[in-house]
Design a protein around this motif. Structure first.
Motif, short mmCIF file in Angstrom:
data_model
loop_
_atom_site.label_atom_id
_atom_site.label_comp_id
_atom_site.label_asym_id
_atom_site.label_seq_id
_atom_site.Cartn_x
_atom_site.Cartn_y
_atom_site.Cartn_z
N THR A 39 109.69 106.24 42.94
CA THR A 39 110.88 106.26 42.09
C THR A 39 110.84 107.37 41.05
O THR A 39 111.77 107.48 40.23
N ASN A 42 113.84 109.50 40.41
CA ASN A 42 115.00 108.91 39.72
C ASN A 42 115.13 109.44 38.29
O ASN A 42 116.16 109.24 37.65
N GLU A 128 118.46 96.56 41.89
CA GLU A 128 118.01 97.85 42.41
C GLU A 128 118.74 99.05 41.80
O GLU A 128 119.08 100.02 42.47
N GLY A 130 118.69 102.45 40.03
CA GLY A 130 117.64 103.45 40.20
C GLY A 130 116.83 103.78 38.96
O GLY A 130 115.63 104.04 39.06
N GLN A 154 108.12 97.12 44.14
CA GLN A 154 109.39 97.57 44.70
C GLN A 154 109.45 99.10 44.64
O GLN A 154 108.59 99.75 44.04
N LYS A 156 112.69 100.93 44.30
CA LYS A 156 114.06 101.36 44.01
C LYS A 156 114.27 101.73 42.54
O LYS A 156 115.05 102.63 42.23
N THR A 157 113.61 101.02 41.64
CA THR A 157 113.92 101.13 40.21
C THR A 157 112.78 101.77 39.43
O THR A 157 111.62 101.41 39.59
#
Length: 687
Positions: A39, A42, A128, A130, A154, A156-157
């Motif tokens: 991530t 992001n 989720e 980002g 996870q 996504k974040t």
């Protein structure tokens, strides 16, 4: 799925921790868990980033959103629980799930008040989003460890924060946080910082030098950061507009050491590396103290600020003693890089640093005791005998002999963002940093007492197999106490007999006081606080929402500073210039007329103080308002000691002029060097 249920599922599905000893450092590392590292991208915010506000209609969120929208940030709406409507001409939705479905945000700025920040972060992770930015202070340590557990499982974040001003990209005109926008300029320097006010200083310095910035990433001053130095540096490395990098660190954790290791590898793989500068705060911080930031304290086996500076310098980082020097220093390094000289051992950053830092000034060491008791805001250190009582209640042998033996602790591995067992074959403070190993374990798991853990800890402590049963019991009880009572660090010194009997000879227990202050949890632990051991100035500051630490020695200079990082750096820089600060005083990141007046009253209660040195960087706070507060305090308190003010930031010129025109015994400066020199001169009795 509820946040609690989601967290349980994270624990159940999390891969088990693999304990690995690092041959390159005095800390262990673990195998990468989940894919949180995926991530990092992001963080590349810009015009494309669709920003959601959680807590959108609140007063602070509204003011912040207006500024960010005016700057160019693509705010698409916000959330207010149970409400559907419109605010600032943008949609308001009742929950994050609905907002994600309808607005499709890439990032969320969390401005949920009080204890709601943790739930808001959990909701954003579940849905989720980002990138989430949490600016709130005083989040209990164990709450944030549970959030880190969720993040680790996870992909996504990404989290920035908490306890930070946020993240900004100047070229993309995108701000998530409360950075003072007037000082930012499209440019070529990437800045990553633990301290908000020191990052503003770095921004102002690089803007004044004509360089400007690309990114400003604040990792925050908490014990566990959602984004660390290395992850920010990776963004800077691959950003085409970023030509130079600035790291602003401080005591606590090993983020600066991790950054140094990354820099070493970066220079190996890069033909013409981008120059890197740094400022490290807390050089003169007394041992055992929390210096304003919740994470500004050293855990067992962690490096001092001096050691961090030496490690960074070894990798060619130019470490300066004040952020005011970053602009012109970076301009010089960028010029050298353009001519192909940057990075060479004989004439590159490392060589320049050795001339510019160590040989310029010798820093007198602050003498302090590693066993002193200083209960402070956000942490609570109990007496050794109270710690012994806790251990005895759990069936642990206590001798209290306090001789040389081994060190065993349960603490936080800030790099791995996990709790950990810390083990050293010696309890000698001068050797613990070099000889400690950290063994992280999943929050809420049984990994801490697994056979793998016990075997590795026993090997590190250099004890026989016969000691393993009692060693396991001690670790088991320390971990349980750590979790049940929301501790920050539980350190013990132990001895092991030939027969394998383990006995605790010393205990230093630090608890997270914010669990009580924010949620009224752990009232029994908080009740152990010994108010008689706290100097009156510290209690008075605490009642005003500030942090005060009394410094030893002559103490002729009383200091008033806004922001923990800037306050640490101010003390460091004054001592480097042969001044004698009486105190560290952090007004809490912002200064108002009320806090300025309260600060003057507290600082002048110390009879040693001959001069008051005020160092304020007004970000969101206006310089003329601060100046009026200083003048009001000077008159109301009938101050008899001279005051020197170094005022930078928003409306700085107006504020300085107000002070100069007052006719009072106050000197006003723009330059830290000039202001510090004047304060030290006055304290020495020179007019």
């Amino acid at each position: 799925m509820s946040s609690t249920a989601f967290l349980r599922s994270c624990r159940a599905s999390a891969p088990s921790t693999r304990l690995v000893q690092s041959s390159k450092s005095s800390f262990s590392t673990t195998a990468r868990l989940g894919a949180y590292e995926d991530t990092i991208q992001n963080l590349k915010i810009g015009k494309h980033t669709r920003v959601l506000y959680q807590g959108f209609t609140g007063r602070q969120a509204t003011a912040n959103a207006r500024e960010s929208i005016a700057y160019g940030t693509n705010v698409v709406g916000g959330v207010k629980p149970g409400t559907t409507g419109e605010h600032l001409g943008l949609p308001v939705l009742p929950d994050v799930r609905t907002a994600v479905k309808e607005l499709k945000p890439d990032a969320s700025a969390i401005y949920v008040p009080g204890n709601g920040t943790v739930a808001a972060m959990e909701e954003a992770i579940e849905n989720e989003i980002g990138l989430i930015v949490a600016v709130a202070e005083h989040i209990p340590l164990h709450d944030i460890m549970r959030v880190q557990q969720m993040l680790r499982t996870q992909s996504k974040t990404r989290l920035v924060g908490a306890n930070c001003p946020g993240i900004i990209n100047t070229w993309g005109r995108c701000r998530l946080g409360f950075q003072p926008l007037p000082f930012f300029k499209e440019g070529n320097v990437g800045i990553v910082a633990k301290s908000g006010t020191l990052s503003y200083e770095a921004v102002a310095s690089t803007t004044r030098a004509g360089l400007g910035q690309t990114y400003g990433i604040s990792v925050g001053g908490d014990v566990l950061a959602g984004t660390n130095f290395v992850e920010a540096l990776e963004i800077f490395e691959h950003d085409e507009k970023t030509e130079g990098m600035v790291v602003i660190g401080e005591i606590g954790g090993r983020a600066e050491i991790d950054a140094a290791e990354w820099i070493r590898e970066y220079k190996k793989r890069t033909l013409n590396p981008k120059p890197i500068m740094a400022v490290i705060g807390g050089i003169e911080s007394p041992m055992g103290r929390v210096m304003g930031h919740a994470g500004a304290w050293r855990s067992p086996g962690e490096a001092t600020a001096h050691e961090k500076i030496a490690i960074l310098e070894k990798e060619g980082v130019v470490v300066v003693d004040h952020p005011e020097k970053l602009g012109e220093g970076m301009k010089k390094l960028l010029s050298e890089r353009g001519s192909g000289t940057s990075g060479r051992p004989a004439s590159g950053p490392g060589a320049m640093q050795k001339r510019g830092y160590h040989t310029m000034r010798r820093r007198p060491r602050t003498s302090s005791s590693s066993n002193c008791l200083f209960p402070l805001k956000r942490t609570l250190i109990i007496k050794p005998e109270q710690a012994f009582d806790m251990l005895k209640e759990r069936g642990i042998k206590v001798s209290g002999a306090n001789g040389q033996g081994q060190m065993l602790a349960v603490s936080v591995d800030r790099s791995q963002r996990m709790p950990c067992v810390v083990a050293s074959p010696t309890s000698d403070p001068s050797q613990v940093f070099q000889r400690s190993r950290r063994y992280p374990f999943e929050y809420g798991s049984n990994d801490a007492t697994s056979d793998v853990m016990i075997n590795q800890v026993a090997e590190r402590l250099q004890v026989s197999d016969s000691a393993k049963p009692e060693l396991k019991k001690l670790i088991e009880q320390l971990v349980d106490l750590y979790m049940q009572k929301e501790a920050a660090v539980l350190r013990t010194n132990i001895t092991v007999s030939d027969a394998g009997e383990v006995s605790v000879t010393d205990a230093q227990f630090r608890f997270d006081d914010s669990a009580f202050r924010s949620s009224k949890r752990q009232q029994d632990v908080h009740a152990l606080r010994d108010l008689a051991a706290v100097v009156p100035e510290e209690l008075a500051a605490e009642e005003e929402g500030m942090t005060y630490v009394k410094m030893p020695g002559e103490g002729t200079l009383g200091t008033i500073v806004n922001g923990a990082g800037l306050a640490m750096n101010t003390v460091d820089a004054l001592i480097a210039r042969r001044g004698h600060p009486a105190n560290f005083l952090d007004t809490g990141g912002k200064a108002t007329k009320e806090t300025v007046k309260a600060s003057f009253k507290i600082v002048t209660s110390d009879p040693r103080v001959k001069v008051i040195f005020v160092n304020i960087f007004g970000g969101l706070t206006l310089g003329d308002m601060i100046a009026n507060g200083i003048l009001l305090a000077f008159k109301d308190l009938a101050l008899q000691v001279p005051v020197v003010v170094r005022l930078r930031g928003t409306n700085e010129a107006e504020g300085q002029q107000l002070i100069r025109d007052s006719g009072l015994k106050i000197d006003a400066y723009d330059s830290f060097e000039e202001a510090a020199a004047r304060a030290i001169e006055l304290a020495a009795g020179k007019s």
